[in-house]
Design an enzyme around this catalytic site. Structure first.
Site, PDB file in Angstrom:
ATOM      1  N   CYS A   1       0.801  -1.220   0.000  1.00  0.00           N
ATOM      2  CA  CYS A   1       0.000   0.000   0.000  1.00  0.00           C
ATOM      3  C   CYS A   1       0.835   1.273   0.000  1.00  0.00           C
ATOM      4  O   CYS A   1       1.997   1.282   0.415  1.00  0.00           O
ATOM      5  CB  CYS A   1      -0.912   0.061   1.222  1.00  0.00           C
ATOM      6  SG  CYS A   1      -2.149  -1.218   1.256  1.00  0.00           S
TER       7      CYS A   1
ATOM      8  N   ASP B   1      19.957  -7.297 -11.693  1.00  0.00           N
ATOM      9  CA  ASP B   1      18.529  -7.177 -11.396  1.00  0.00           C
ATOM     10  C   ASP B   1      18.395  -7.091  -9.877  1.00  0.00           C
ATOM     11  O   ASP B   1      19.338  -7.363  -9.137  1.00  0.00           O
ATOM     12  CB  ASP B   1      17.745  -8.369 -11.952  1.00  0.00           C
ATOM     13  CG  ASP B   1      16.271  -8.025 -12.157  1.00  0.00           C
ATOM     14  OD1 ASP B   1      15.836  -6.937 -11.722  1.00  0.00           O
ATOM     15  OD2 ASP B   1      15.556  -8.840 -12.765  1.00  0.00           O
TER      16      ASP B   1
ATOM     17  N   CYS C   1      14.784  -4.813   8.995  1.00  0.00           N
ATOM     18  CA  CYS C   1      14.231  -6.160   8.971  1.00  0.00           C
ATOM     19  C   CYS C   1      14.765  -6.831   7.712  1.00  0.00           C
ATOM     20  O   CYS C   1      14.571  -6.339   6.604  1.00  0.00           O
ATOM     21  CB  CYS C   1      12.704  -6.122   8.932  1.00  0.00           C
ATOM     22  SG  CYS C   1      11.980  -7.782   8.731  1.00  0.00           S
TER      23      CYS C   1
END
Lengths: 488, 488, 488, 488
Positions: free
Chosen positions: A15, A365, A453
């Site tokens: 989001c 990548d 994290c």
């Protein structure tokens, strides 16, 4: 590489949130939210929405689709044109078919009036709370965490004297990754969990205050970045300006490092570190950790470009433009011929032979998830005449689930869970392969004051994930800092 | 920089054409045309269409919009699935409001059956021929050159024994830039004018033959590039294979040099030269012609990137990624607030402060047309902290009209017509400004065996433009090689 | 009974035309054409369009779909708001898949300028003329008669001094049913063939003159009916008012009698006769020709209602409302379950048991084509408790093809071709069955001064149909008045 | 007369509900619900939806629009194809802008699982309960009564052993007009309030049980009407069949009489009485109460037709077809010209002059609300040549608000509140005017065993309306049978 067919291959952020409070009515808050949603669209492309507060009355529109699809001219005109506050949201659904009813902002009416709510993150104890509220007679219209949060706030609001106090108590009750914006009749409240898993920042534009997931949204509307909202901080914006409750701040943080590797926009600065620079540094560290002799360094568009530049600059190997990405491929692209399906990548990503033909190519990548797309891209380079292809991933191997708001694939699909680096080399067809180390990835975000994290790489999470019942079967949590878990 | 608001600022190519003849029915020609149109979309974004030939019966669909909008799943299913031939077209209308009825391919019925026609270019004697045919009783449904060409072919077809013969005679009658593909009941004919203004090439995929505006379309469907179609050449493809009429070939050619600078896709090879390399060379020449001391070289996305890389490599100044382009801005983007209108560029193009802050920046773009957008981009860099901005244009100054299929602005809007380089520097707000020289631009397409049309820079055109009545008022043609004009 | 599933069962009219010339610019001609198209929609529901003439410049919009779908607010606003003339058209395609490119008005440019054309009817010598023009170099974009007519007019326009003269000569060349409206830069011309197969009438509204297929269109925009345009008449409307060329008038006419039975709207007055009254008279004649003892007379909605009322009044049997028609069934109605398909009529047409239960019912419908629908309707009545069902058709048996602009089914599908009345009774499951006699149907249009074409009932047509090559195989023309054929 | 412009003029029913339980999986319940919604569309045209229960998992789709718009082929295919239960709903919103989020069925998750809910009616104590639940921490997503009912059931479900028990307790708590269908994981429950304000009936089709607002929905899917659900009755349908709780039945009922006059479909039988017959009787009583000498009796389409026939049969004056209603006018009809606005009725409703010219006309309509439309219709008849117009309304004068699920206009807009019959005659321009008496309207539903609510005519309601706070200001309740009010 954020294209359609990589949906199952790439991680997805869940989001983006945005809110603006313009006490002097100098700004068009609807226009601001509209533009900011474009700037945050990379954080969620399945649905979007906006709520506008015109003197305490909240109107809203939300639907499945991109900002471009959802906010037509008619919709824009139907929203109040002179509101003081607006809240915007874009969303990528965690699982299953996207549902229109789950688009945010969530707008509800509770005991003290109306409230709009935009949420980025994931609750660890969402199911637990849902069950608790249901036992008290609650009904749920959706399966979203946002609705659980709305209930948590509402329950506390019954006993609190202000909405911000209710949000504070709710934040104590909610566990997980939470970057939250709430709009009540008279205030905007923004809150970030104690670990700060997801970014959230504060900006201003004249008299107006802005809250956004990323600084790029603030800049896109010509506002100025003020500061990041701290892990654990709760901000209240109202007619009197901005107030901050920092009583929950402090302790070890756990900002998702993948925000720097892939999720956030390169022109954003997240918790003090430039995303673009972080990616360049990731590329540079890669060059140091996995050196190779080659003729050209190219990035997989778009997210590998910055790291490729960093690799080139560190290694001294020339940077090249290796691919053209077809920008006209939209959501309705179809594959009429089954035989051509394997060539889909060929339509979307076009190698520039002049760059790679007869060359030893370093391909950078951001990650390898399942390996399928990587294999196809490598093949494109071979077909275009590359003599060697050396793959460098600017993130470590994905080995563990994420409980904090991204859709990391189930473990059985993660190529690195089941295969060694050498095996992956063979599978995707490269001459050499290197992943950025965990130590390396922790250092990319230069200037960022937070801890990270890196649970998806290590299985060690900043909080206890054992409550995550709906993913328990595939969970292999190794609790790292139990003592700091939210409810401790 | 192909974005919405630059429509009035950037030159537009007018069309892309594609055709495939698959005698052994191994390919799905509808799928091929569909994918190829995606690859050619940059050549025309206002309308597109496809005609399919199923055993002599021609079906078609065409409409305003991108391939993505026009060819929905239902439309794709409604087209014959087992045809041997298909013809695709995408278009950018020269003037006025785009009209659905003017989308191509044009499909008509004439004395010997049906015919579909895709055209890229512009007729010099279009109005003249139109009048002539009307005097003979012709009716026109559109104002397009394509319909004039259809009449020219039909008139000759009455007296000729084959469609290719009719096309040959028509090519003798038509003047201007013509890259043409015709599909009859049994054949595909491709023709290119004697100057070769617009590209056209031949490819194959198994037994199938392909004609396309650019090689990228051939590669996108996994075909192989065979060769360019020569200026003046007419190709016939039927059950017996490919035949060529080269009787009109020879003489001085006049390929549009702007195909290399901006129009063609970087992964295409046009008449022997890589577009990507040509752009890098343009950047390198720019560095030689207009050197500057700076900290970073950046390109204006997307078309300035290749040249920026060339500039960086030649100059030794590091290449940087200076902008992020918002890929979610679509056709329906609106500016709800009039005040924000001037900031539209800010929504679409986002400077990466980490790259430019405190730096002396070289900004490379493909051209300056009106100057308005250049000024806004420069301002974005200043706002992001660039200490100096040095603008380098990889094309010379636009000073004259184009009569050969691009929509170069009217002279009064061309900034270089009315202002000196020093004045333009001030207007767009840069510390220095350099345009690639005409000699330079002529050398960029390394390996290309053709001569170039550089009329928009010099006013000297490969053919007599005096017949161009509809633009006569602003025409300032200086005939260069009268003896070679098409009808001489 | 004009519903979806009856498409193959019911005859379809092929077009409605409308034009307005408002010399004093008092009216909004776009609004007039828009409203008039609603009033004429029953004459053609597959496509519609409008051309507006604003000081000689003709703009247009046309598309597949109902007026409601095609003329959106945006489209309406895009049309010139201050034109003096407008031409509207709605269409039902004779054969095959409806094509957007065949929607009318046809707008073309010819030697003397632009022209818009709306056509209702069918050419007998369309193929012949098409071939002739093609041999002269013409190209056709569509397979429509309208394009042939445009060529005919254009050819003559080359040699004539005015558009009306060209139309006159064209009318001499064209054979068949022709109700035509042409809009040139300065005039509107309306023409009707010598037989007057299809209606066409003149109205006025203040200073504005109106031409329309039916008087209902004139009344719908609050205009006044002036008079019918005579068979053979050509009308010219320009700044000086209305002029008429009646040199082709006279001789035996041949108005399609089915206009009264089914095609025209009941509130129209066609060539002097009220359609509603004609239908009531058809019902009354039916009662006289096929008397029966029963309890209630009902009509099949909507087209059988008027005749049912006439039957009831003549017979003295009470009129009843036997069905409710579901007005919400639209074009997108789908039958998700194959098993339910046979019950489609049940969804669309709902019997009112209170009217028919325990009753001997006379069911009046306008015709029986294939018999399938009639059978289903009868079954609905039986299921609702009717003890007897007596079917009365207000038209005679369909036995022959129509060459004049309706899509009468191929003979093998016409139930009356292959079955006797007694057999049909059994097939559709009725207790008795009666068709209006040919003598009867000729008398229904009280007050109409014209002769009628009843060719679909008798096989005897007002003109020689032998040129109708594309239907020759199933043609069984019995020439009636050869001497009066159009070109004799 | 259910057309667009009468929205403010006509009363609107607020909902239609439908549910099917097919234990043997013989039926396609999705197809059944789809077809049934077409049959119930007249009860609500603003939004519709469907929930399908496939082995306990509830999927749903709902949106603004007609069934035709909302249930596209893609939507239909996206729903489970093999469910055992389905629940459908169509809705007309009481006030304000229609909101997509308020479309039903409402689907929620509560403590014991999922539940879908379709509601027709209006709560008297909705606001009161809403406040009560909010005080207990409830949040509301919508302003609908349906959400209040869902909470009521959920609260009781916490303490009850079954969903039907929870519904029973909820029905005791809820006041007002309630025809409710609930679908849980394993059951369908249908409930009707003690007064039976709104209809609800039971049908079957093979092994499948059906609940619907009207019998026409049952017949449309070829089912058989079983019986009406009694006022106060609660029905449970599950694997074991149908069970009924009639403990709340008995006492005086209050079925809305306007269901017979206008709301329900003529082919429905409501609580034992045919709607069509009731309307014919209304017309017959009108003829007796307000006789007149005239030449023809016509009805205002569509709802005045039945009563007109009854008037004609009773009076002996011939029945005529006076109007044609344009069936192509859709939701997007626009009035491009302001001047024409007053003529909108003329486009939609077309008088048949042949019926009324020179005649003394009796015009029967179901009601007069504001009078504006009536006036326009009368004028149409005058313009078409009617010499006298005698208006007869098959309902009494509207004088009071409705609290039971219709949108009767605010009192100041009701023409009869402010004007005497004589004044109304003058305003709408008729020669005479008659309203059916209250005694009359109570007798029209022959065979119906229930008492009626005629509150909108008399101001006397079957229950105490004083709780209706949101309409309190204009409420003039005269309590009639306090002792029988729901909670007494």
């Amino acid at each position: 590489m954020e294209m359609e067919e990589y949906r199952s291959e790439k991680l997805h952020e869940e989001c983006g949130v945005f809110a603006v409070y313009d006490k002097s009515l100098q700004e068009n808050v609807v226009a601001d939210a509209y533009h900011a949603l474009y700037a945050l669209q990379h954080r969620g492309q399945e649905s979007c929405g906006m709520a506008v507060n015109d003197d305490g009355v909240i109107s809203y529109h939300r639907d499945l689709g991109l900002v471009n699809d959802v906010f037509t001219k008619d919709v824009m005109l139907s929203l109040p044109q002179h509101g003081k506050m607006a809240l915007g949201h874009c969303r990528y659904a965690k699982a299953g078919i996207p549902r229109r009813s789950e688009a945010q902002p969530l707008v509800i009416r509770h005991i003290k009036g109306s409230m709009a709510l935009g949420f980025n993150g994931a609750l660890l104890n969402g199911s637990e709370l849902r069950r608790k509220y249901e036992l008290e007679g609650a009904i749920f219209h959706t399966g979203t965490d946002a609705e659980v949060i709305a209930y948590a706030i509402t329950r506390h609001r019954l006993k609190c004297s202000s909405i911000e106090e209710a949000v504070s108590h709710a934040m104590d009750e909610l566990e997980g990754a939470i970057s939250l914006v709430v709009m009540s009749a008279r205030k905007i409240i923004a809150a970030r969990d104690r670990k700060g898993f997801r970014p959230l920042c504060l900006g201003r534009k004249g008299d107006a205050w802005i809250v956004a997931s990323e600084s790029c949204a603030i800049h896109s509307i010509n506002g100025e970045f003020e500061r990041d909202i701290r892990p654990g901080e709760i901000i209240v914006i109202d007619q009197d300006g901005v107030r901050s409750d920092e009583s929950r701040c402090g302790g070890k943080s756990g900002l998702c490092v993948f925000e720097f590797v892939y999720f956030a926009r390169p022109d954003s600065v997240v918790d003090g570190a430039s995303v673009h620079v972080a990616r360049r540094r990731a590329g540079a560290f890669l060059a140091l950790e996995h050196p190779v002799q080659a003729d050209v360094v190219i990035g997989a568009p778009d997210s590998g470009l910055d790291a490729a530049l960093g690799f080139a600059q560190q290694s001294g190997i020339p940077y090249g433009i290796g691919f053209l990405k077809n920008k006209y491929i939209g959501r309705t692209f179809i594959q009429p011929d089954q035989k051509l399906r394997e060539n889909t990548v060929r339509i979307k990503l076009n190698p520039i032979a002049a760059t790679v033909k007869g060359k030893r190519v370093v391909l950078v990548d951001d990650s390898i998830v399942r390996g399928t797309t990587s294999k196809q891209i490598v093949q494109l380079l071979r077909d275009a005449g590359a003599t060697e292809v050396h793959f460098r991933s600017s993130s470590p191997k994905f080995l563990y689930p994420c409980y904090f708001g991204t859709d990391v694939d189930s473990r059985e699909n993660l190529i690195a869970v089941n295969h060694s680096t050498e095996e992956i080399e063979k599978i995707i067809g490269v001459d050499s392969l290197g992943f950025l180390s965990i130590e390396g990835v922790k250092k990319i975000a230069e200037g960022c004051g937070l801890d990270f994290c890196v649970g998806c790489f290590t299985g060690e999470y900043p909080v206890d994930c054992s409550k995550c019942e709906n993913v328990k079967d595939k969970c292999e949590c190794k609790l790292t800092d139990k003592n700091e878990s939210e409810k401790a």
